[in-house]
Scaffold this active site. Sequence first.
Site, short mmCIF file in Angstrom:
data_model
loop_
_atom_site.label_atom_id
_atom_site.label_comp_id
_atom_site.label_asym_id
_atom_site.label_seq_id
_atom_site.Cartn_x
_atom_site.Cartn_y
_atom_site.Cartn_z
N HIS A 50 0.83 -1.20 0.00
CA HIS A 50 0.00 0.00 0.00
C HIS A 50 0.86 1.25 0.00
O HIS A 50 2.04 1.23 0.37
CB HIS A 50 -0.99 -0.01 1.16
CG HIS A 50 -0.44 0.29 2.52
ND1 HIS A 50 -0.48 1.55 3.07
CD2 HIS A 50 0.13 -0.51 3.45
CE1 HIS A 50 0.03 1.51 4.29
NE2 HIS A 50 0.41 0.28 4.55
N ASP B 204 6.40 2.71 7.13
CA ASP B 204 5.06 2.21 6.85
C ASP B 204 4.29 3.23 6.02
O ASP B 204 3.84 4.26 6.53
CB ASP B 204 4.34 1.97 8.18
CG ASP B 204 2.95 1.38 8.01
OD1 ASP B 204 2.60 0.98 6.89
OD2 ASP B 204 2.22 1.32 9.01
N GLU C 193 -5.12 1.71 2.86
CA GLU C 193 -4.88 0.56 3.72
C GLU C 193 -4.98 0.95 5.18
O GLU C 193 -5.51 0.20 6.02
CB GLU C 193 -3.50 -0.04 3.43
CG GLU C 193 -3.22 -1.35 4.17
CD GLU C 193 -2.54 -1.17 5.52
OE1 GLU C 193 -2.27 -2.18 6.19
OE2 GLU C 193 -2.27 -0.01 5.92
N GLU C 194 -4.46 2.14 5.51
CA GLU C 194 -4.39 2.54 6.91
C GLU C 194 -5.77 2.69 7.54
O GLU C 194 -5.93 2.53 8.75
CB GLU C 194 -3.61 3.85 7.05
CG GLU C 194 -2.15 3.76 6.65
CD GLU C 194 -1.31 2.91 7.59
OE1 GLU C 194 -1.87 2.30 8.52
OE2 GLU C 194 -0.08 2.82 7.38
N ASP D 192 4.38 -4.91 3.20
CA ASP D 192 3.83 -3.67 3.75
C ASP D 192 5.00 -2.77 4.10
O ASP D 192 5.52 -2.05 3.26
CB ASP D 192 2.95 -4.00 4.95
CG ASP D 192 2.13 -2.82 5.44
OD1 ASP D 192 2.67 -1.70 5.46
OD2 ASP D 192 0.97 -3.00 5.84
N HIS E 264 3.59 5.17 12.98
CA HIS E 264 2.40 6.00 12.77
C HIS E 264 2.51 7.39 13.39
O HIS E 264 1.48 8.02 13.71
CB HIS E 264 1.15 5.29 13.32
CG HIS E 264 0.61 4.23 12.40
ND1 HIS E 264 -0.64 3.66 12.58
CD2 HIS E 264 1.13 3.62 11.31
CE1 HIS E 264 -0.86 2.76 11.64
NE2 HIS E 264 0.21 2.71 10.86
#
Length: 706
Positions: free
Chosen positions: A347, A357, A394-395, A423, A507
């Site tokens: 993604h 990420d 995706e998140e 990922d 994140h």
Amino acid sequence: MIKTSITIFISIATSFSLFIFSSPPKSYYHSLFISSSLSDNASISHYLYTLTARPHVAGTQPNVDAAAYVLSTLAASAIRSHIASYDVLLTYPISRSLTLTRAATGPPISFTLNQEVYDGDPYADVAKEVLPTFHAYAKSGTAAGPVVYANYGRVEDYATLREMGVKVMGTVVLARYGEIYRGDIVRNAYVEGAVGVVIYTDRKDYGGGDGGGSKWFPEDKWMPPSGVQVGSVYTGLGDPTTPGWASSDDSERISRSEIEKGGDIPLIPSLPVSSADGEVILTSIGGQVAHDEWQGSKDAPVYRVGPGPGFLNLSYTGKEIITKIENVIGVIEGEEEPDRFVLLGNHRDAWTFGAVDPNSGTAALLEVANRLQKLQKRGWKPRRTIVFCNWDAEEYGLLGSTEWVEENREMLASRAVAYLNVDSAVSGPGFRAFSTPQLDHLLIQAAQLVQDPDNSSRTIYESWVESSNTTVIERLGGGGSDFAAFVQHVGIPAAEVFYGGGYPVYHSMYDDFIWMKKFGDPMFHRHVAVATVWGFIALRLADEEILPFNYLNYASELQRSAEELEDDISGKGISLVPLFKSIEKLKKAATKINNQREAIDERKGWAKIWRTDNVIVREVNDRLMMAERAFTDRDGLFGRPWYKHLIYGPSRHNDYGSKCFPGIDDAIENAKSLNTAESWQFVQHEIWRVSRAVNHAALVLNGELT
């Protein structure tokens, strides 16, 4: 006799000339792919630098720009590419506030809820584009109540609180990130009667362990005190308004009230906060001292469980909009079996800059594409079609991949060979691999051929074995990435590889190119290694005449998992005999098809001059490909019908957690709670369901009607 001899001679001569003058065998190109002559850490570094120039949340213009970049890069690698778009429900923050009132006199503390830019931050100018810290799909509203500390917010943590006599009803729960999915933290708190949830990043887990002088980013890899882990609290998969079907602009959609009834959207508000804010709240909590394993780092305050006397007022307002997301799809068409698909997916959307990420994986995906172009220039053509998938949103809850799979479900069910996911390709040292078990041998073979990026005298496999005393291949039962729809909804063999694992700035706004360059992979050699393993597995699946699947691994894995159930059902009148019998049938069927594969290989003759009967090869491959589908059931898991796979699925109370036999596990958990004859009989029913699925897989591998 002479005519026959001449015919044989001409046939041999013709075959020999074809052998001499034809293009090299597929294995030549595979060796070339993993050689250092085609790999390029500078190009991967450039891809990542470009992709992470700005925050690019799903539904925003920077993410549209990132999609255009991926599309153009694939096109530059001579890969036919297009955008597959969907209109989905996304959420963004409008306002949020958090105020703490202590028991002692003094004014309330209003938290700023901001992540701080550090001195010299090269991304300071675009940091303002980072969204305010929030939880996607959090319920808008206010919550006020005394604080209860619930450790990681797991089911077992609330059991501990009950044992301590702590009442959660009417409180605001403070829980820390680390063990389960944040959406399950909120849902578990709601079940216990909490009115709101605050989730913080504990220094013990993300800030340098036991403290005492630990530095943080940019001096070290650890999360700064103001860092906040944002993310989704939606516990479903795909667009919440189109459960089970694709979200086109004119799709049927369910209402907000129907979404809430489904149980996947939180019913109480929540906010994420930093370690600094979390510790301030912890110091306001009285009551009993929390257990040792609930405590923080050595220099942290003593954690108590409450409730109160600290009192939190939480407010969150979000906006929900139907907006467009864009998957980028690239295709290299197969020469001999264009209707068989090997899919590679990653993604693109990120909560902030996304260096780990997900864009370390995006950079690796583009590197694989670049290398395959180089192979094509040298004459390589894949036997089967290779599909590159760069997912969006995706998140938020695997929206891009899930909508695409739901739209293409029937095509994928009949034509997909395997799905290979990456990922976060790199977050640190240490190779890790996940797969459905028939791909285990292929993963190991790839690791045995690729150089360890951290030790040039070894292969990845050698270091992997040394670090764990075995090659621990984990399973794909969790819902943490884009393999979920492929494995758990359709039943497609799948694998995932990466370096590292959990990382401190996850994140947060500090997951940027500087963090990767300093701490994740300074020379980008791990990125190269992931791309090499990923691409090599794809090449083997795309080019091997007989698919390199081994279902004996599957049978062995199921046997071990079934044996682990014995303690849970002991003395309850439950029989595992049907399951063990079905596993034995699967083992025999796997042995049979392996023998057939060996017989086909033997018939190929020297130097593979004579081609095997294509019909036989196709039929064997179809059985190997379709056996995984047989582990699915049209009714899905009880209470979770979207999840069709009866062997691998997420834990009911932790979407990140992977369970073997998830339906049986759910039933056992429920039976332990109710302890009624009916609840234990349902466990037996679930065992029968899994047994039937395993029998179906054995029949598919056998390839014969009963």
